[in-house]
Design a protein around this motif. Structure first.
Motif, PDB file in Angstrom:
ATOM      1  N   LEU A  36      84.892  24.656  69.817  1.00 43.45           N
ATOM      2  CA  LEU A  36      84.771  25.215  71.165  1.00 43.45           C
ATOM      3  C   LEU A  36      86.130  25.677  71.682  1.00 43.45           C
ATOM      4  O   LEU A  36      86.238  26.770  72.250  1.00 43.45           O
ATOM      5  CB  LEU A  36      84.163  24.183  72.114  1.00 43.45           C
ATOM      6  CG  LEU A  36      83.836  24.698  73.505  1.00 43.45           C
ATOM      7  CD1 LEU A  36      82.618  23.981  74.056  1.00 43.45           C
ATOM      8  CD2 LEU A  36      84.993  24.527  74.446  1.00 43.45           C
ATOM      9  N   VAL A  37      87.169  24.880  71.487  1.00 44.86           N
ATOM     10  CA  VAL A  37      88.508  25.264  71.940  1.00 44.86           C
ATOM     11  C   VAL A  37      88.939  26.559  71.263  1.00 44.86           C
ATOM     12  O   VAL A  37      89.504  27.454  71.905  1.00 44.86           O
ATOM     13  CB  VAL A  37      89.519  24.121  71.678  1.00 44.86           C
ATOM     14  CG1 VAL A  37      90.947  24.594  71.883  1.00 44.86           C
ATOM     15  CG2 VAL A  37      89.213  22.932  72.592  1.00 44.86           C
ATOM     16  N   GLU A  38      88.645  26.704  69.964  1.00 46.59           N
ATOM     17  CA  GLU A  38      88.973  27.940  69.258  1.00 46.59           C
ATOM     18  C   GLU A  38      88.158  29.115  69.799  1.00 46.59           C
ATOM     19  O   GLU A  38      88.672  30.215  69.985  1.00 46.59           O
ATOM     20  CB  GLU A  38      88.704  27.765  67.765  1.00 46.59           C
ATOM     21  CG  GLU A  38      89.077  28.982  66.935  1.00 46.59           C
ATOM     22  CD  GLU A  38      88.815  28.755  65.450  1.00 46.59           C
ATOM     23  OE1 GLU A  38      88.336  29.717  64.809  1.00 46.59           O
ATOM     24  OE2 GLU A  38      89.089  27.664  64.946  1.00 46.59           O
ATOM     25  N   GLN A  67      83.236  39.689  65.205  1.00 45.48           N
ATOM     26  CA  GLN A  67      84.184  40.556  64.507  1.00 45.48           C
ATOM     27  C   GLN A  67      84.598  39.939  63.178  1.00 45.48           C
ATOM     28  O   GLN A  67      84.655  38.711  63.052  1.00 45.48           O
ATOM     29  CB  GLN A  67      85.438  40.769  65.368  1.00 45.48           C
ATOM     30  CG  GLN A  67      85.167  41.482  66.663  1.00 45.48           C
ATOM     31  CD  GLN A  67      86.421  41.665  67.491  1.00 45.48           C
ATOM     32  OE1 GLN A  67      87.429  41.007  67.281  1.00 45.48           O
ATOM     33  NE2 GLN A  67      86.358  42.575  68.446  1.00 45.48           N
ATOM     34  N   PRO A  68      84.912  40.777  62.177  1.00 49.03           N
ATOM     35  CA  PRO A  68      85.404  40.247  60.908  1.00 49.03           C
ATOM     36  C   PRO A  68      86.629  39.356  61.142  1.00 49.03           C
ATOM     37  O   PRO A  68      87.435  39.609  62.033  1.00 49.03           O
ATOM     38  CB  PRO A  68      85.788  41.499  60.113  1.00 49.03           C
ATOM     39  CG  PRO A  68      84.941  42.588  60.706  1.00 49.03           C
ATOM     40  CD  PRO A  68      84.827  42.246  62.173  1.00 49.03           C
ATOM     41  N   GLY A  69      86.718  38.304  60.329  1.00 51.61           N
ATOM     42  CA  GLY A  69      87.821  37.360  60.465  1.00 51.61           C
ATOM     43  C   GLY A  69      87.449  36.118  61.253  1.00 51.61           C
ATOM     44  O   GLY A  69      88.177  35.136  61.234  1.00 51.61           O
ATOM     45  N   GLN A  70      86.312  36.147  61.946  1.00 50.10           N
ATOM     46  CA  GLN A  70      85.831  34.961  62.662  1.00 50.10           C
ATOM     47  C   GLN A  70      85.056  34.090  61.675  1.00 50.10           C
ATOM     48  O   GLN A  70      84.264  34.589  60.880  1.00 50.10           O
ATOM     49  CB  GLN A  70      84.924  35.362  63.830  1.00 50.10           C
ATOM     50  CG  GLN A  70      85.632  36.146  64.898  1.00 50.10           C
ATOM     51  CD  GLN A  70      84.669  36.796  65.881  1.00 50.10           C
ATOM     52  OE1 GLN A  70      83.488  36.962  65.599  1.00 50.10           O
ATOM     53  NE2 GLN A  70      85.189  37.165  67.039  1.00 50.10           N
ATOM     54  N   TRP A  71      85.274  32.777  61.749  1.00 52.03           N
ATOM     55  CA  TRP A  71      84.686  31.860  60.783  1.00 52.03           C
ATOM     56  C   TRP A  71      83.176  32.031  60.681  1.00 52.03           C
ATOM     57  O   TRP A  71      82.639  32.222  59.595  1.00 52.03           O
ATOM     58  CB  TRP A  71      85.031  30.410  61.160  1.00 52.03           C
ATOM     59  CG  TRP A  71      84.420  29.441  60.205  1.00 52.03           C
ATOM     60  CD1 TRP A  71      84.971  28.997  59.049  1.00 52.03           C
ATOM     61  CD2 TRP A  71      83.117  28.848  60.296  1.00 52.03           C
ATOM     62  NE1 TRP A  71      84.095  28.140  58.410  1.00 52.03           N
ATOM     63  CE2 TRP A  71      82.950  28.032  59.160  1.00 52.03           C
ATOM     64  CE3 TRP A  71      82.080  28.912  61.212  1.00 52.03           C
ATOM     65  CZ2 TRP A  71      81.802  27.295  58.918  1.00 52.03           C
ATOM     66  CZ3 TRP A  71      80.925  28.175  60.974  1.00 52.03           C
ATOM     67  CH2 TRP A  71      80.798  27.380  59.840  1.00 52.03           C
ATOM     68  N   ALA A  77      77.981  36.560  57.090  1.00 48.91           N
ATOM     69  CA  ALA A  77      78.061  37.807  56.321  1.00 48.91           C
ATOM     70  C   ALA A  77      78.032  37.524  54.829  1.00 48.91           C
ATOM     71  O   ALA A  77      77.361  38.232  54.066  1.00 48.91           O
ATOM     72  CB  ALA A  77      79.325  38.584  56.686  1.00 48.91           C
ATOM     73  N   GLY A  78      78.734  36.477  54.391  1.00 48.40           N
ATOM     74  CA  GLY A  78      78.749  36.124  52.986  1.00 48.40           C
ATOM     75  C   GLY A  78      77.391  35.663  52.475  1.00 48.40           C
ATOM     76  O   GLY A  78      77.114  35.733  51.280  1.00 48.40           O
ATOM     77  N   ALA A  79      76.534  35.213  53.387  1.00 50.35           N
ATOM     78  CA  ALA A  79      75.201  34.726  53.005  1.00 50.35           C
ATOM     79  C   ALA A  79      74.133  35.809  53.087  1.00 50.35           C
ATOM     80  O   ALA A  79      73.009  35.608  52.641  1.00 50.35           O
ATOM     81  CB  ALA A  79      74.806  33.561  53.902  1.00 50.35           C
ATOM     82  N   LEU A 157      70.460  28.596  55.600  1.00 47.04           N
ATOM     83  CA  LEU A 157      71.923  28.632  55.580  1.00 47.04           C
ATOM     84  C   LEU A 157      72.463  27.224  55.842  1.00 47.04           C
ATOM     85  O   LEU A 157      71.972  26.518  56.727  1.00 47.04           O
ATOM     86  CB  LEU A 157      72.433  29.603  56.648  1.00 47.04           C
ATOM     87  CG  LEU A 157      73.946  29.816  56.724  1.00 47.04           C
ATOM     88  CD1 LEU A 157      74.446  30.509  55.466  1.00 47.04           C
ATOM     89  CD2 LEU A 157      74.300  30.623  57.950  1.00 47.04           C
ATOM     90  N   ARG A 158      73.471  26.821  55.101  1.00 43.78           N
ATOM     91  CA  ARG A 158      74.106  25.505  55.269  1.00 43.78           C
ATOM     92  C   ARG A 158      75.532  25.712  55.763  1.00 43.78           C
ATOM     93  O   ARG A 158      76.252  26.576  55.266  1.00 43.78           O
ATOM     94  CB  ARG A 158      74.138  24.739  53.954  1.00 43.78           C
ATOM     95  CG  ARG A 158      72.795  24.557  53.318  1.00 43.78           C
ATOM     96  CD  ARG A 158      72.167  23.282  53.713  1.00 43.78           C
ATOM     97  NE  ARG A 158      70.850  23.188  53.065  1.00 43.78           N
ATOM     98  CZ  ARG A 158      69.972  22.289  53.369  1.00 43.78           C
ATOM     99  NH1 ARG A 158      70.232  21.400  54.284  1.00 43.78           N
ATOM    100  NH2 ARG A 158      68.810  22.263  52.765  1.00 43.78           N
ATOM    101  N   TYR A 159      75.902  24.885  56.745  1.00 43.26           N
ATOM    102  CA  TYR A 159      77.269  24.884  57.253  1.00 43.26           C
ATOM    103  C   TYR A 159      78.003  23.658  56.718  1.00 43.26           C
ATOM    104  O   TYR A 159      77.391  22.597  56.557  1.00 43.26           O
ATOM    105  CB  TYR A 159      77.286  24.852  58.786  1.00 43.26           C
ATOM    106  CG  TYR A 159      76.708  26.079  59.437  1.00 43.26           C
ATOM    107  CD1 TYR A 159      77.267  27.331  59.238  1.00 43.26           C
ATOM    108  CD2 TYR A 159      75.596  25.976  60.269  1.00 43.26           C
ATOM    109  CE1 TYR A 159      76.734  28.456  59.850  1.00 43.26           C
ATOM    110  CE2 TYR A 159      75.062  27.092  60.886  1.00 43.26           C
ATOM    111  CZ  TYR A 159      75.644  28.326  60.673  1.00 43.26           C
ATOM    112  OH  TYR A 159      75.117  29.433  61.276  1.00 43.26           O
ATOM    113  N   PRO A 160      79.302  23.772  56.491  1.00 44.37           N
ATOM    114  CA  PRO A 160      80.063  22.615  56.004  1.00 44.37           C
ATOM    115  C   PRO A 160      79.952  21.448  56.997  1.00 44.37           C
ATOM    116  O   PRO A 160      80.061  21.637  58.207  1.00 44.37           O
ATOM    117  CB  PRO A 160      81.511  23.124  55.949  1.00 44.37           C
ATOM    118  CG  PRO A 160      81.401  24.611  55.901  1.00 44.37           C
ATOM    119  CD  PRO A 160      80.146  24.962  56.644  1.00 44.37           C
TER     120      PRO A 160
END
Length: 194
Positions: A36-38, A67-71, A77-79, A157-160
């Motif tokens: 959230l802070v990020e 935008q590209p570059g956001q986690w 996008a990779g999925a 989709l799985r998140y770490p």
């Protein structure tokens, strides 16, 4: 509507709502707080909250420009197997990162009101979000997004760090059902210029 500065002041309280709504333990709560802070620094960040009678947060939502570059954007996008789909849905989209309501306050239309308010003037052509999958697809969040016209972009989709599977949903904007702004323009996102 809250500015990033207003939201930051009450971020810990918002994370408490998130942890309660998602059933997160201490480790997931801490990770969500860091995220959230990020997210507060993301372009186009906008937040909305519903306050209870004691000025406590009973629900909140926030998002930003994708935008590209956001986690999150890059993970999704990779999925997505088709590059054209990635571009159509993710490039310049409004990302709804969180939409949470305390369990005791769910089922009263707060999530829908916050979502409609956030998206009624988002200024983007699409909106994307993810939600935990359920075996029967009948969670309140799932039903809300389906009712509001969201479609599957990616399932499973799985998140770490989170063992659950998530669905990624998207829908075109503006609303085409004539309901844009029906809950009032005070909750609307100002148009975002790209």
């Amino acid at each position: 509507m809250w500015t990033p500065e207003q939201f930051a002041i009450r971020a810990d309280e918002a994370i408490d709502v998130l942890a309660e709504a998602m059933g997160y333990g201490p480790a997931m709560r801490e990770g969500s707080g860091r995220q959230l802070v990020e997210d507060l620094t993301m372009p186009g960040f906008r937040a909305v909250a519903v306050l209870g009678p004691l000025d406590d947060i009973v629900g909140f939502g926030y998002g930003y420009l994708c935008q590209p570059g956001q986690w999150w954007r890059d993970w999704v996008a990779g999925a997505m197997p088709v590059v054209a789909d990635r571009r159509r849905w993710l490039d310049g989209a409004c990302t709804v990162s969180e939409l949470q309501v305390r369990p005791a306050c769910q089922g009263r239309g707060l999530g829908e009101a916050m979502l409609r308010g956030m998206l009624s003037s988002a200024g983007t052509r699409t909106v994307v979000l993810s939600t935990a999958e359920t075996a029967d697809g009948r969670s309140r969040a799932w039903r809300l997004y389906r009712r509001m016209g969201f479609r599957d972009l990616r399932r499973g989709l799985r998140y770490p760090g989170d063992p659950r599977a998530y669905a990624v949903f998207g829908r075109d904007l503006p609303w085409r059902d004539g309901s844009a702004g029906r809950t009032g323009d005070r909750g609307a996102w100002p148009a975002v210029r790209r």
